[in-house]
Design a protein around this motif. Structure first.
Motif, short mmCIF file in Angstrom:
data_model
loop_
_atom_site.label_atom_id
_atom_site.label_comp_id
_atom_site.label_asym_id
_atom_site.label_seq_id
_atom_site.Cartn_x
_atom_site.Cartn_y
_atom_site.Cartn_z
N ALA A 1 0.84 -1.21 0.00
CA ALA A 1 0.00 0.00 0.00
C ALA A 1 0.87 1.25 0.00
O ALA A 1 0.60 2.22 -0.73
CB ALA A 1 -0.91 -0.02 1.23
N ALA A 2 1.95 1.18 0.78
CA ALA A 2 2.87 2.32 0.85
C ALA A 2 3.52 2.54 -0.50
O ALA A 2 3.66 3.68 -0.99
CB ALA A 2 3.93 2.07 1.92
N ALA A 3 3.90 1.43 -1.15
CA ALA A 3 4.54 1.53 -2.46
C ALA A 3 3.58 2.12 -3.49
O ALA A 3 3.98 2.94 -4.33
CB ALA A 3 5.00 0.14 -2.90
N LEU A 4 2.34 1.70 -3.40
CA LEU A 4 1.33 2.23 -4.35
C LEU A 4 1.10 3.72 -4.10
O LEU A 4 0.90 4.50 -5.06
CB LEU A 4 0.01 1.46 -4.21
CG LEU A 4 0.03 0.03 -4.75
CD1 LEU A 4 -1.29 -0.68 -4.46
CD2 LEU A 4 0.28 0.04 -6.26
N LEU A 5 1.14 4.10 -2.84
CA LEU A 5 0.97 5.52 -2.51
C LEU A 5 2.13 6.33 -3.08
O LEU A 5 1.92 7.41 -3.67
CB LEU A 5 0.91 5.67 -0.98
CG LEU A 5 0.54 7.05 -0.46
CD1 LEU A 5 -0.87 7.45 -0.92
CD2 LEU A 5 0.63 7.11 1.06
N LEU B 1 1.70 6.65 -6.72
CA LEU B 1 0.69 7.67 -7.05
C LEU B 1 1.29 9.06 -7.00
O LEU B 1 1.08 9.89 -7.90
CB LEU B 1 -0.49 7.54 -6.07
CG LEU B 1 -1.59 8.58 -6.18
CD1 LEU B 1 -2.29 8.49 -7.55
CD2 LEU B 1 -2.62 8.42 -5.08
N LEU B 2 2.08 9.29 -5.95
CA LEU B 2 2.71 10.61 -5.80
C LEU B 2 3.71 10.85 -6.93
O LEU B 2 3.76 11.94 -7.50
CB LEU B 2 3.43 10.69 -4.44
CG LEU B 2 2.49 10.68 -3.21
CD1 LEU B 2 3.30 10.58 -1.93
CD2 LEU B 2 1.62 11.94 -3.19
N HIS C 1 -7.37 7.60 -11.07
CA HIS C 1 -6.68 8.89 -11.09
C HIS C 1 -6.21 9.32 -12.48
O HIS C 1 -6.22 10.49 -12.80
CB HIS C 1 -5.48 8.86 -10.13
CG HIS C 1 -5.89 8.90 -8.70
ND1 HIS C 1 -6.18 10.07 -8.03
CD2 HIS C 1 -6.10 7.90 -7.81
CE1 HIS C 1 -6.54 9.79 -6.79
NE2 HIS C 1 -6.50 8.47 -6.62
N PHE C 2 -5.80 8.39 -13.28
CA PHE C 2 -5.23 8.76 -14.58
C PHE C 2 -5.87 8.03 -15.77
O PHE C 2 -5.40 8.19 -16.89
CB PHE C 2 -3.71 8.44 -14.59
CG PHE C 2 -2.99 8.91 -13.38
CD1 PHE C 2 -2.68 10.27 -13.22
CD2 PHE C 2 -2.62 8.03 -12.37
CE1 PHE C 2 -2.02 10.70 -12.08
CE2 PHE C 2 -1.96 8.47 -11.24
CZ PHE C 2 -1.66 9.80 -11.07
N PHE D 1 3.45 2.56 -11.17
CA PHE D 1 2.55 1.48 -10.73
C PHE D 1 3.01 0.13 -11.30
O PHE D 1 2.97 -0.88 -10.62
CB PHE D 1 1.11 1.76 -11.17
CG PHE D 1 0.51 2.96 -10.49
CD1 PHE D 1 0.01 2.84 -9.20
CD2 PHE D 1 0.45 4.18 -11.12
CE1 PHE D 1 -0.54 3.95 -8.56
CE2 PHE D 1 -0.10 5.28 -10.49
CZ PHE D 1 -0.60 5.17 -9.21
N LEU D 2 3.45 0.16 -12.53
CA LEU D 2 3.94 -1.07 -13.16
C LEU D 2 5.17 -1.59 -12.41
O LEU D 2 5.30 -2.80 -12.18
CB LEU D 2 4.29 -0.80 -14.64
CG LEU D 2 4.86 -2.00 -15.40
CD1 LEU D 2 3.78 -3.05 -15.62
CD2 LEU D 2 5.44 -1.56 -16.74
#
Lengths: 162, 287
Positions: free
Chosen positions: A7-11, A14-15, A64-65, A34-35
């Motif tokens: 989850a932290a990595a995905l956050l 995103l940033l 988001h995108f 994300f990939l």
């Protein structure tokens, strides 16, 4: 624990994607954070982890995108995560070169799958040129390899301390 | 082992996730005609099944309808056959009534033409034995019919009353061998007596024989034969028949074969002269 750092990595992804979009609006798409997260999860956690991370990453990206249809990136990343997980279980993908190759293949597969799925569902989406396709795959492979190395170095230091 | 199970689980999970994503995506995509892609795919997948069910149902419905129609057709056919039979019966009745009306009209014409008072009577029975040619009428003395009264049909003389009851009368036909009518040839006025030939040994003979015709009399085939009235039974001038053949002379007389005008086998209604023949007023000297 896996869930938390995923989850932290995905956050972070995103940033990073948002930052790239602001800094380089025309070329922000070249690197797909994300990939990279999905590939890393697949290599480290296996096929289940890889595809679940892919679903989560894809949905975040879609929301988001993404374009007019949500779920397309999620499906793509799901398949990529699963594929990388299966490959990670079958082959020893530990060195830098195999990882670069895996990242390259994952990026290529991600682009191909996305465009094919968009075509199948008749979703109006742009398609990458050959140069764009290749550039994206190379960029993701190199950036991913570097990032993976950094992350693993940190983990190794932590293990040594412990 | 645990790894294999995990692999299976992950593949099942993959399949579930892929399917659910396909559903989610296709729900958002317009598949044309206002339906989502999922709806279109499901519709395309299920429509052959629905078509098959509908075709089967239509076939069954058509078969059932055909069966019911066939049953209705059978019932209708039976009803129509019954109706046809009724109508044929009615038609026969109408024909019979028309024929009867025609006969009665002929009888009425005859009655008007005759200068005598007559009574109409129906034939109720024919030929009780092969030796005689008789008819039975439904009128008798109660209707004013007397013995020896002449009986006529529109086509010609039929015979005379030989037996009487209050409401019945037996008529001896001209065909009977024992009958006799005084006649004359209309053209030449040659006279004679006509009688039948029918007896036990000649039941099929339907011609009449005109006897006592002078060998010199002028008679030709085709001449009309009328009653002469000399027998005082049959009124004068009634048609008896036509000359069909002339036999060779035997002495003073010759025999003439006469075809009767009356259709004895078809006669149903006749006119009977009321009161019968007038008795001959014999003079005192004759008595």
């Amino acid at each position: 624990m896996k869930l938390a750092w995923t989850a932290a990595a995905l956050l972070v992804a995103l940033l990073l994607q948002s930052t790239l979009g602001v800094l380089a609006p025309d070329h922000g798409w070249i690197v797909d954070p994300f990939l990279l997260v999905v590939v890393y999860c697949g290599l480290v956690g296996g096929e289940t982890h890889g595809m679940l991370a892919g679903v989560a990453a894809g949905w975040v990206q879609d929301i988001h995108f993404g374009g007019p249809v949500a779920g397309l990136s999620a499906l793509t990343k799901l398949l990529v995560g699963f594929g990388v997980g299966v490959a990670g279980n079958r082959f020893l993908i530990a060195g830098t070169a195999p990882r670069i190759l895996t990242l390259f293949a994952a990026a290529a597969a991600d682009a191909i799958l996305f465009e094919r799925l968009a075509l199948v569902f008749e979703i109006p989406a742009g398609s990458l040129s050959a140069l764009g396709f290749l550039g994206r795959a190379v960029a993701n492979a190199l950036v991913g390899a570097v990032l993976f190395e950094i992350v693993e170095m940190r983990f190794r230091r932590r293990e040594v301390r412990l | 082992m645990a790894r294999v199970i995990d692999a299976r689980k992950s593949r099942l999970l993959l399949a579930a996730l892929v399917v659910s994503h396909l559903i989610v995506i296709s729900q958002q995509v317009d598949g044309g005609g206002g339906a989502s892609l999922l709806e279109r795919v499901i519709f395309d997948l299920l429509s052959p099944l629905q078509r098959g069910v509908a075709t089967g149902l239509r076939g069954a419905q058509a078969a059932w309808t055909g069966y019911v129609d066939l049953r209705h057709v059978r019932q209708e056919n039976a009803r129509l056959e019954e109706r046809l039979a009724t109508m044929e019966t009615d038609l026969d009745g109408e024909r019979q009534r028309a024929g009867e009306a025609a006969r009665l009209r002929e009888m009425l014409d005859l009655k008007k033409a005759l200068p005598l008072e007559t009574v109409a009577a129906e034939v109720v029975a024919r030929d009780g034995t092969p030796w005689f040619r008789t008819l039975t009428l439904d009128r008798g003395t109660a209707a004013g019919i007397a013995l020896n009264a002449a009986v006529m049909s529109p086509t010609g003389v039929v015979g005379r009353v030989i037996a009487l009851g209050p409401r019945a009368a037996r008529v001896q036909l001209l065909l009977d061998r024992d009958s006799g009518v005084a006649v004359q040839i209309e053209r030449s006025r040659a006279t004679g007596v006509v009688s039948g030939q029918v007896g036990a040994e000649s039941a099929a003979k339907t011609d009449l024989i005109m006897k006592y015709v002078s060998a010199l009399a002028d008679v030709a085939v085709g001449d009309q034969v009328l009653t002469s009235g000399l027998d005082r039974i049959y009124p004068k001038g009634l048609v008896v028949g036509r000359v069909r053949a002339i036999g060779p002379s035997a002495g003073l007389f010759k025999e003439v074969v006469v075809s009767p005008s009356a259709r004895f086998d078809q006669v149903e209604t006749v006119l009977v002269v009321r009161g019968g023949p007038e008795p001959v007023a014999l003079s005192e000297s004759v008595r």
